[in-house]
Scaffold this motif. Structure first.
Motif, PDB file in Angstrom:
ATOM      1  N   ASP A   1      -2.457 -11.766  12.989  1.00  0.00           N
ATOM      2  CA  ASP A   1      -1.152 -11.209  12.646  1.00  0.00           C
ATOM      3  C   ASP A   1      -0.063 -12.275  12.560  1.00  0.00           C
ATOM      4  N   SER A   2      -0.259 -13.381  13.231  1.00  0.00           N
ATOM      5  CA  SER A   2       0.773 -14.423  13.191  1.00  0.00           C
ATOM      6  C   SER A   2       0.822 -15.096  11.828  1.00  0.00           C
ATOM      7  N   LYS A   3      -0.248 -15.011  11.042  1.00  0.00           N
ATOM      8  CA  LYS A   3      -0.292 -15.655   9.728  1.00  0.00           C
ATOM      9  C   LYS A   3       0.185 -14.734   8.611  1.00  0.00           C
ATOM     10  N   THR A   4       0.339 -13.458   8.873  1.00  0.00           N
ATOM     11  CA  THR A   4       0.749 -12.524   7.826  1.00  0.00           C
ATOM     12  C   THR A   4       2.266 -12.533   7.687  1.00  0.00           C
ATOM     13  N   ASP A   5       2.708 -12.406   6.444  1.00  0.00           N
ATOM     14  CA  ASP A   5       4.134 -12.397   6.144  1.00  0.00           C
ATOM     15  C   ASP A   5       4.568 -10.952   5.884  1.00  0.00           C
ATOM     16  N   PRO A   6       5.415 -10.398   6.737  1.00  0.00           N
ATOM     17  CA  PRO A   6       5.804  -8.990   6.549  1.00  0.00           C
ATOM     18  C   PRO A   6       6.568  -8.751   5.250  1.00  0.00           C
TER      19      PRO A   6
ATOM     20  N   LYS B   1       6.656  -6.256  -0.106  1.00  0.00           N
ATOM     21  CA  LYS B   1       6.768  -6.367  -1.562  1.00  0.00           C
ATOM     22  C   LYS B   1       5.518  -5.821  -2.243  1.00  0.00           C
ATOM     23  N   GLU B   2       4.358  -6.156  -1.685  1.00  0.00           N
ATOM     24  CA  GLU B   2       3.103  -5.643  -2.257  1.00  0.00           C
ATOM     25  C   GLU B   2       3.041  -4.127  -2.150  1.00  0.00           C
ATOM     26  N   LEU B   3       3.469  -3.597  -1.026  1.00  0.00           N
ATOM     27  CA  LEU B   3       3.467  -2.148  -0.835  1.00  0.00           C
ATOM     28  C   LEU B   3       4.425  -1.468  -1.807  1.00  0.00           C
ATOM     29  N   GLU B   4       5.621  -2.032  -1.972  1.00  0.00           N
ATOM     30  CA  GLU B   4       6.581  -1.464  -2.913  1.00  0.00           C
ATOM     31  C   GLU B   4       6.044  -1.509  -4.337  1.00  0.00           C
ATOM     32  N   TYR B   5       5.395  -2.607  -4.691  1.00  0.00           N
ATOM     33  CA  TYR B   5       4.804  -2.725  -6.028  1.00  0.00           C
ATOM     34  C   TYR B   5       3.733  -1.650  -6.230  1.00  0.00           C
ATOM     35  N   ASP B   6       2.876  -1.485  -5.228  1.00  0.00           N
ATOM     36  CA  ASP B   6       1.828  -0.464  -5.327  1.00  0.00           C
ATOM     37  C   ASP B   6       2.431   0.934  -5.460  1.00  0.00           C
ATOM     38  N   LEU B   7       3.492   1.200  -4.718  1.00  0.00           N
ATOM     39  CA  LEU B   7       4.140   2.507  -4.806  1.00  0.00           C
ATOM     40  C   LEU B   7       4.749   2.720  -6.185  1.00  0.00           C
ATOM     41  N   ARG B   8       5.399   1.689  -6.736  1.00  0.00           N
ATOM     42  CA  ARG B   8       5.979   1.814  -8.080  1.00  0.00           C
ATOM     43  C   ARG B   8       4.892   2.062  -9.123  1.00  0.00           C
ATOM     44  N   GLU B   9       3.793   1.337  -9.016  1.00  0.00           N
ATOM     45  CA  GLU B   9       2.702   1.506  -9.982  1.00  0.00           C
ATOM     46  C   GLU B   9       2.102   2.908  -9.899  1.00  0.00           C
ATOM     47  N   SER B  10       1.907   3.402  -8.686  1.00  0.00           N
ATOM     48  CA  SER B  10       1.347   4.754  -8.550  1.00  0.00           C
ATOM     49  C   SER B  10       2.325   5.805  -9.065  1.00  0.00           C
TER      50      SER B  10
END
Length: 114
Positions: A42-47, A52-61
């Motif tokens: 978890d320390s290597k993940t960028d929230p 941004k990826e989640l928002e992109y996925d939501l927009r695409e769906s």
């Protein structure tokens, strides 16, 4: 003899207690054979990146959902237009068949001499 007697009493108790304590030891140290790289740190993940990826996925769906709705509306409109055309053609064909068949009153008038 007293030492021998104490040893005979202590020896089975110690063997039993050591065997009970050692039973759980092997279970705790068992590791999976999967490589450590698979586990996520978890320390290597960028929230921000994840958001941004989640928002992109939501927009695409949402885009896909809207596209499906539009296609369904277009199909429904085309269906209603086809039904209206079929209804209009059927009415016009009924009117022409009614016009071709002489009514009994018209037949009596044409057969009567003046």
């Amino acid at each position: 003899m007293q030492v021998n007697g104490h040893i005979l009493k202590i020896l089975p108790i110690s063997i039993l207690s050591l065997s009970v304590l050692s039973c759980g030891g092997n279970r705790v140290n068992i590791e999976f054979k999967t490589p450590r790289e698979i586990y996520v740190d978890d320390s290597k993940t960028d929230p921000d990146k994840l958001n941004k990826e989640l928002e992109y996925d939501l927009r695409e769906s949402e885009k896909k959902r809207r596209q499906k709705e539009r296609e369904a509306e277009i199909a429904a409109k085309a269906k209603t237009k086809a039904e209206q055309k079929a209804g209009a053609e059927q009415k016009s064909s009924e009117q022409t068949t009614e016009g071709e068949i002489p009514k009994p009153e018209d037949a009596k008038q044409s057969s009567m001499p003046k």
